[in-house]
Design an enzyme around this catalytic site. Structure first.
Site, PDB file in Angstrom:
ATOM      1  N   TRP A   7       0.825  -1.225   0.000  1.00 44.87           N
ATOM      2  CA  TRP A   7       0.000   0.000   0.000  1.00 44.87           C
ATOM      3  C   TRP A   7       0.854   1.268   0.000  1.00 44.87           C
ATOM      4  O   TRP A   7       0.339   2.353  -0.221  1.00 44.87           O
ATOM      5  CB  TRP A   7      -0.911   0.002   1.230  1.00 44.87           C
ATOM      6  CG  TRP A   7      -2.022  -1.003   1.186  1.00 44.87           C
ATOM      7  CD1 TRP A   7      -2.237  -1.981   0.250  1.00 44.87           C
ATOM      8  CD2 TRP A   7      -3.096  -1.129   2.137  1.00 44.87           C
ATOM      9  NE1 TRP A   7      -3.371  -2.707   0.564  1.00 44.87           N
ATOM     10  CE2 TRP A   7      -3.915  -2.195   1.718  1.00 44.87           C
ATOM     11  CE3 TRP A   7      -3.438  -0.454   3.314  1.00 44.87           C
ATOM     12  CZ2 TRP A   7      -5.059  -2.591   2.419  1.00 44.87           C
ATOM     13  CZ3 TRP A   7      -4.570  -0.854   4.014  1.00 44.87           C
ATOM     14  CH2 TRP A   7      -5.368  -1.903   3.560  1.00 44.87           C
ATOM     15  N   LYS A   8       2.127   1.150   0.305  1.00 45.79           N
ATOM     16  CA  LYS A   8       3.027   2.323   0.386  1.00 45.79           C
ATOM     17  C   LYS A   8       2.461   3.344   1.375  1.00 45.79           C
ATOM     18  O   LYS A   8       1.835   2.961   2.347  1.00 45.79           O
ATOM     19  CB  LYS A   8       3.246   2.930  -1.002  1.00 45.79           C
ATOM     20  CG  LYS A   8       3.612   1.889  -2.058  1.00 45.79           C
ATOM     21  CD  LYS A   8       4.149   2.513  -3.304  1.00 45.79           C
ATOM     22  CE  LYS A   8       4.348   1.450  -4.364  1.00 45.79           C
ATOM     23  NZ  LYS A   8       5.133   1.899  -5.489  1.00 45.79           N
ATOM     24  N   GLY A  21       1.532  -2.655  -6.238  1.00 50.38           N
ATOM     25  CA  GLY A  21       1.425  -1.328  -5.639  1.00 50.38           C
ATOM     26  C   GLY A  21       0.065  -0.712  -5.923  1.00 50.38           C
ATOM     27  O   GLY A  21      -0.932  -0.997  -5.252  1.00 50.38           O
ATOM     28  N   GLY A  22       0.002   0.130  -6.942  1.00 54.56           N
ATOM     29  CA  GLY A  22      -1.208   0.897  -7.253  1.00 54.56           C
ATOM     30  C   GLY A  22      -2.481   0.065  -7.306  1.00 54.56           C
ATOM     31  O   GLY A  22      -3.521   0.462  -6.758  1.00 54.56           O
ATOM     32  N   GLU A  51      12.076   2.066  -3.476  1.00 51.08           N
ATOM     33  CA  GLU A  51      11.815   3.420  -2.935  1.00 51.08           C
ATOM     34  C   GLU A  51      12.597   3.636  -1.641  1.00 51.08           C
ATOM     35  O   GLU A  51      13.049   4.741  -1.352  1.00 51.08           O
ATOM     36  CB  GLU A  51      10.304   3.616  -2.740  1.00 51.08           C
ATOM     37  CG  GLU A  51       9.603   3.761  -4.088  1.00 51.08           C
ATOM     38  CD  GLU A  51       8.147   3.320  -4.099  1.00 51.08           C
ATOM     39  OE1 GLU A  51       7.555   3.141  -3.023  1.00 51.08           O
ATOM     40  OE2 GLU A  51       7.604   3.138  -5.206  1.00 51.08           O
ATOM     41  N   GLU A  89      11.513  -6.459  -8.998  1.00 49.33           N
ATOM     42  CA  GLU A  89      10.779  -5.252  -9.354  1.00 49.33           C
ATOM     43  C   GLU A  89      11.672  -4.325 -10.176  1.00 49.33           C
ATOM     44  O   GLU A  89      12.472  -3.564  -9.610  1.00 49.33           O
ATOM     45  CB  GLU A  89      10.332  -4.504  -8.098  1.00 49.33           C
ATOM     46  CG  GLU A  89       9.417  -5.319  -7.206  1.00 49.33           C
ATOM     47  CD  GLU A  89       8.479  -4.429  -6.404  1.00 49.33           C
ATOM     48  OE1 GLU A  89       7.275  -4.590  -6.555  1.00 49.33           O
ATOM     49  OE2 GLU A  89       8.961  -3.557  -5.669  1.00 49.33           O
ATOM     50  N   HIS A 144      12.746  -2.463  -0.714  1.00 51.73           N
ATOM     51  CA  HIS A 144      11.984  -1.876  -1.826  1.00 51.73           C
ATOM     52  C   HIS A 144      12.813  -0.756  -2.463  1.00 51.73           C
ATOM     53  O   HIS A 144      13.518  -0.024  -1.772  1.00 51.73           O
ATOM     54  CB  HIS A 144      10.648  -1.333  -1.309  1.00 51.73           C
ATOM     55  CG  HIS A 144       9.715  -0.990  -2.422  1.00 51.73           C
ATOM     56  ND1 HIS A 144       9.816   0.183  -3.126  1.00 51.73           N
ATOM     57  CD2 HIS A 144       8.683  -1.677  -2.974  1.00 51.73           C
ATOM     58  CE1 HIS A 144       8.889   0.202  -4.069  1.00 51.73           C
ATOM     59  NE2 HIS A 144       8.177  -0.916  -3.999  1.00 51.73           N
ATOM     60  N   SER A 169       3.791  -2.234 -12.015  1.00 47.58           N
ATOM     61  CA  SER A 169       2.603  -1.971 -12.835  1.00 47.58           C
ATOM     62  C   SER A 169       1.854  -3.249 -13.214  1.00 47.58           C
ATOM     63  O   SER A 169       1.338  -3.379 -14.319  1.00 47.58           O
ATOM     64  CB  SER A 169       2.981  -1.168 -14.082  1.00 47.58           C
ATOM     65  OG  SER A 169       3.535   0.079 -13.704  1.00 47.58           O
TER      66      SER A 169
HETATM   67  C1  PEP Z   1       5.640  -1.648  -5.851  1.00 52.06           C
HETATM   68  O1  PEP Z   1       5.951  -0.532  -5.489  1.00 52.06           O
HETATM   69  O2  PEP Z   1       5.977  -2.620  -5.165  1.00 52.06           O
HETATM   70  C2  PEP Z   1       4.894  -1.787  -7.095  1.00 52.06           C
HETATM   71  C3  PEP Z   1       4.961  -2.910  -7.726  1.00 52.06           C
HETATM   72  O3  PEP Z   1       4.170  -0.682  -7.507  1.00 52.06           O
HETATM   73  P1  PEP Z   1       3.204  -0.596  -8.781  1.00 52.06           P
HETATM   74  O4  PEP Z   1       2.403  -1.867  -8.856  1.00 52.06           O
HETATM   75  O5  PEP Z   1       2.332   0.596  -8.518  1.00 52.06           O
HETATM   76  O6  PEP Z   1       4.075  -0.414  -9.975  1.00 52.06           O
END
Ligand code: PEP
Length: 251
Positions: free
Chosen positions: A10-11, A235-236, A98, A168, A96, A214
């Site tokens: 969920w970040k 993520g999103g 980020e 990722e 991660h 994504s």
């Molecule tokens: C994530 O940050 O782990 C990720 C996969 O984000 P998103 O699905 O939004 O690209």
């Protein structure tokens, strides 16, 4: 044999109330499906205990998005692995991109975090992945190999077997640009080979390697159909129960 896993990240999204509502919706939705994978949500620290109270742990796992590289003490603002575990969470995302990019996490700090997570019975979902420049200059396999070697290869085979890995590609995170299923398969097979070289084929075959970047209901099926892709870190698309469930049911 290794497990399929779909984990939400969920970040820094949702208030506590919104988060409890979303977790409740996912938990309800899971009652009506025969999920062919383990399902996990990784949520902000502030939400862990409250979310734990509204989910069925037999159907939905709970994790944090990080933990500290120390057990306790004068580290203002940090949250330790024992604190995470005390909420009822059993997973933690570590490494991660980020966190590496914005908070300067290195293989050295991540090593400590992995050790502390394991010592507190948390399953690390350990992230690795290259940036766009490394993809384009062809060094991406080597980059990911180094990330794995530096942070994880001091572990015993027994401890390594407790990890989940998440590939990722940084250029695919939150950009709407997904790696193709063939790009994901190439990397996942490579990672499995790197693990096999160090720990043997059995450990490699039993390690779940998730794809993240994504991933959404429309592309999850093709990605998950690849032999070395064992699920996704989302993520999103994890921020709405419907899209998250669309990925969970892609298996
Ligand atoms: C994530 O940050 O782990 C990720 C996969 O984000 P998103 O699905 O939004 O690209």
């Amino acid at each position: 044999m290794r497990k399929n896993v779909v984990a939400g990240n969920w970040k820094m999204n949702t208030t506590l109330q919104e988060g409890v509502k979303l977790a409740t919706e996912v938990n309800e939705a899971l009652k009506n499906v025969d999920a062919k994978c383990d399902v996990v949500i990784c949520v902000p620290f502030t939400h862990l205990a409250s979310v734990n109270a509204v989910i069925d742990p037999a159907k939905l796992g709970l994790g944090a998005e990080n933990c500290a590289d120390h057990v306790k003490g004068a580290y203002t603002g940090e949250i330790s692995a024992p604190m995470v575990a005390s909420t009822g969470a059993t997973y933690v995302i570590l490494g991660h991109s980020e966190r590496r990019q914005y908070y300067g996490e290195t293989s050295e700090t991540l090593k400590e975090k992995v050790n502390l997570a394991l010592a507190n019975n948390l399953t690390p979902i350990f992230c690795i992945g290259e940036v766009l420049e490394q993809r384009e200059n062809g060094s991406y396999l080597e980059v990911v190999k180094t990330q794995i070697e530096e942070a994880l290869f001091d572990l015993s085979a027994e401890d390594f077997s407790k990890l989940i890995l998440a590939y990722e590609p940084v250029w695919a995170i939150g950009t709407g640009k997904t790696a193709t299923d063939d790009q994901a398969q190439e990397m996942h097979a490579f990672i499995r080979g790197v693990i096999a070289e160090k720990y043997g084929k059995e450990v490699a075959d039993n390690t779940s390697i998730l794809y993240g970047g994504s991933c959404k209901p429309s592309n999850a099926k093709a990605l998950f159909a690849k032999p070395d892709v064992d699920g996704g870190l989302i993520g999103g698309a994890a921020l709405e129960a419907e899209s998250f469930m669309g990925i969970v049911t892609a298996f």
